[in-house]
Design a protein around this motif. Structure first.
Motif, PDB file in Angstrom:
ATOM      1  N   ALA A 227       6.419  36.100  79.337  1.00  0.00           N
ATOM      2  CA  ALA A 227       7.849  36.434  79.335  1.00  0.00           C
ATOM      3  C   ALA A 227       8.699  35.177  79.299  1.00  0.00           C
ATOM      4  CB  ALA A 227       8.186  37.282  80.560  1.00  0.00           C
ATOM      5  N   ALA A 228       8.284  34.149  80.041  1.00  0.00           N
ATOM      6  CA  ALA A 228       9.034  32.884  80.043  1.00  0.00           C
ATOM      7  C   ALA A 228       8.978  32.215  78.682  1.00  0.00           C
ATOM      8  CB  ALA A 228       8.478  31.954  81.127  1.00  0.00           C
ATOM      9  N   CYS A 230       8.619  33.753  75.813  1.00  0.00           N
ATOM     10  CA  CYS A 230       9.486  34.535  74.930  1.00  0.00           C
ATOM     11  C   CYS A 230      10.954  34.188  75.162  1.00  0.00           C
ATOM     12  CB  CYS A 230       9.250  36.027  75.140  1.00  0.00           C
ATOM     13  SG  CYS A 230       7.698  36.647  74.428  1.00  0.00           S
ATOM     14  N   ARG A 231      11.332  33.961  76.402  1.00  0.00           N
ATOM     15  CA  ARG A 231      12.726  33.580  76.674  1.00  0.00           C
ATOM     16  C   ARG A 231      13.051  32.234  76.047  1.00  0.00           C
ATOM     17  NH1 ARG A 231      11.548  35.883  81.753  1.00  0.00           N
ATOM     18  NH2 ARG A 231      11.138  33.835  82.684  1.00  0.00           N
ATOM     19  N   ARG A 232      12.118  31.302  76.109  1.00  0.00           N
ATOM     20  CA  ARG A 232      12.337  30.004  75.459  1.00  0.00           C
ATOM     21  C   ARG A 232      12.501  30.177  73.949  1.00  0.00           C
ATOM     22  NH1 ARG A 232       8.808  28.286  79.623  1.00  0.00           N
ATOM     23  NH2 ARG A 232       9.688  26.559  80.846  1.00  0.00           N
ATOM     24  N   ARG A 234      13.537  32.853  72.419  1.00  0.00           N
ATOM     25  CA  ARG A 234      14.807  33.539  72.173  1.00  0.00           C
ATOM     26  C   ARG A 234      15.975  32.558  72.271  1.00  0.00           C
ATOM     27  NH1 ARG A 234      15.601  38.026  69.539  1.00  0.00           N
ATOM     28  NH2 ARG A 234      13.889  39.022  70.676  1.00  0.00           N
ATOM     29  N   THR A 235      15.922  31.661  73.225  1.00  0.00           N
ATOM     30  CA  THR A 235      16.970  30.642  73.349  1.00  0.00           C
ATOM     31  C   THR A 235      16.991  29.733  72.128  1.00  0.00           C
ATOM     32  OG1 THR A 235      16.826  30.665  75.767  1.00  0.00           O
ATOM     33  CG2 THR A 235      17.783  28.699  74.758  1.00  0.00           C
ATOM     34  N   GLU A 270       7.662  40.371  72.402  1.00  0.00           N
ATOM     35  CA  GLU A 270       8.197  40.716  73.725  1.00  0.00           C
ATOM     36  C   GLU A 270       7.723  42.096  74.161  1.00  0.00           C
ATOM     37  OE1 GLU A 270      12.404  38.189  73.472  1.00  0.00           O
ATOM     38  OE2 GLU A 270      12.276  40.219  72.650  1.00  0.00           O
TER      39      GLU A 270
END
Length: 301
Positions: A227-228, A230-232, A234-235, A270
């Motif tokens: 999840a982390a 994927c957040r990177r 996405r950013t 995700e």
């Protein structure tokens, strides 16, 4: 969509042999990467299509050599390829029709040779000898050495004289996002081939081992790590906003489609969660077709 013959004429490609060379390069792209090829053919301005197809074929050729065989075979293959590329760029000729087409594209569009030499050097070091990343800094160094010049040997051909610093920086942001999404989508296949593309310090941060990933263990720590990541990604994808303003008008529909496909694939990763460790996450068939059709309808006539 104009015929391929009309497209070659619109691009000013002269002579039977050279037109056959560009056709050879385009067919290679179609066999290897049908979605990018269709996006180019359907959406890009015809005068840009042959050069960009040759550029994508060249990028794929280098990737293939850098990823095939033992480390010694990769090094030998890249050294031989670099010699052939240098000779083709100097003379405009080569026994390889792909390299003849690419040399013509580089010359006619005025792409600075520094991007090509940087890409080949990065292929021989950052890619051929890849053994993972210790930390984020190593990932960024990989982008600078290999992925960034790799995308510019292709997309840089849209600009007469090559990209200016602002345009090049925009593509650096784009490839940062693209590489993160690609690594996440290909986690299963990469791990099966012995490649771990998540920095090792981030595994340590979440108390996850390589074996946890290789065995696709459904644990809270593995889920949190993915999840982390994927957040990177996405950013990084959000940071590519504005790339359309830096692209040539004739390529903007293609760039918009590439960004949409990338966002679609990241969303699929995700949703997959730990399942991304059991199977690679592709684009699928329906979504790319939907995105291409939508983009084609929006394209100015």
């Amino acid at each position: 969509m104009p015929s391929w013959r009309t497209t070659l004429t619109a691009a000013g490609i002269p002579g039977t042999r050279l037109r056959e060379d560009y056709t050879y390069a385009a067919r290679r792209v179609l066999r290897r990467e049908s979605a990018p090829y269709l996006a180019l053919r359907l959406l890009a301005a015809p005068p840009l299509v042959p050069a960009l197809a040759a550029g994508l074929a060249f990028m794929n050729l280098v990737d293939d050599v850098a990823e095939t065989g033992t480390p010694r075979q990769r090094a030998a293959g890249l050294a031989a390829l670099s010699e052939r590329v240098e000779a083709a760029l100097k003379s405009g000729d080569s026994p390889d029709p792909l390299l003849r087409a690419y040399a013509h594209a580089v010359d006619s569009r005025g792409l600075p040779a520094q991007w090509i030499s940087r890409f080949l050097e990065g292929a021989a070091t950052a890619e051929a000898a890849f053994d993972g990343f210790a930390a984020e800094e190593d990932f960024q160094a990989y982008l600078d050495a290999y992925a960034w010049p790799g995308v510019l040997v292709f997309t840089g051909l849209q600009y007469r004289g090559g990209p200016d610093p602002e345009q090049a920086a925009g593509w650096r942001r784009f490839v940062d996002a693209a590489q993160r999404v690609d690594f996440l989508a290909d986690l299963c296949g990469d791990l099966a081939e012995g490649r771990l593309c998540i920095p090792r310090d981030r595994l340590d941060e979440h108390s996850v081992t390589r074996a946890d990933l290789e065995q696709a263990r459904e644990t809270p720590a593995v889920r949190a790590l993915l999840a982390a990541e994927c957040r990177r990604a996405r950013t990084a994808l959000d940071a590519t906003h504005g790339i359309l303003d830096l692209a040539e008008a004739g390529l903007r529909p293609v760039v918009a489609t590439m960004a949409e496909l990338m966002a679609h694939q990241l969303t699929a990763v995700e949703r997959a969660g730990v399942a991304a460790l059991r199977r690679d996450i592709g684009y699928g068939l329906a979504a790319p077709l939907r995105i291409l059709v939508r983009a084609a309808r929006r394209r100015p006539v």
